[in-house]
Design a protein around this motif. Structure first.
Motif, short mmCIF file in Angstrom:
data_model
loop_
_atom_site.label_atom_id
_atom_site.label_comp_id
_atom_site.label_asym_id
_atom_site.label_seq_id
_atom_site.Cartn_x
_atom_site.Cartn_y
_atom_site.Cartn_z
N ASN A 1 0.81 -1.22 0.00
CA ASN A 1 0.00 0.00 0.00
C ASN A 1 0.85 1.26 0.00
N GLU A 2 1.93 1.26 0.77
CA GLU A 2 2.82 2.42 0.79
C GLU A 2 3.44 2.64 -0.59
N LYS B 1 2.25 1.66 -3.52
CA LYS B 1 1.21 2.14 -4.44
C LYS B 1 0.96 3.63 -4.25
N ASN B 2 0.86 4.05 -3.00
CA ASN B 2 0.60 5.47 -2.73
C ASN B 2 1.73 6.36 -3.21
N LYS B 3 2.96 5.92 -3.01
CA LYS B 3 4.11 6.70 -3.50
C LYS B 3 4.11 6.78 -5.02
N ASP C 1 1.42 9.20 -6.10
CA ASP C 1 1.87 10.58 -5.89
C ASP C 1 2.83 11.02 -6.99
#
Length: 79
Positions: free
Chosen positions: A5-6, A8-10, A13
């Motif tokens: 999840n981290e 994917k979020n990065k 962004d």
């Protein structure tokens, strides 16, 4: 190391912040191709039997440690 999840979020962004159309198109094409070409590899009957035999050998203690296998390799190579 980031969890899924981290990561994917990065990535999201970075994608949102990018103004490089070529990069975004290449990334999109890579992701589409990567997701569409993944298929589950099917083992043959012979491969499945070899895996079963290897598991049985392991359970019987018929295996080499990493140190033992490295020693044998060195002997085979004449070192």
């Amino acid at each position: 190391m980031m969890n899924t999840n981290e990561l994917k979020n990065k990535l999201i962004d970075q994608i949102k912040a990018s103004t490089d159309n070529v990069l975004l198109e290449e990334l999109y094409n890579y992701l589409v191709q990567d997701n569409s070409t993944r298929e589950v590899y099917q083992l043959s009957e012979k491969q499945n039997l070899a895996i079963e035999e290897a598991r049985a050998q392991y359970k019987r203690g018929e295996f080499l440690t990493d140190e033992q296998s490295n020693k044998e390799i060195e002997e085979w190579l004449g070192k």
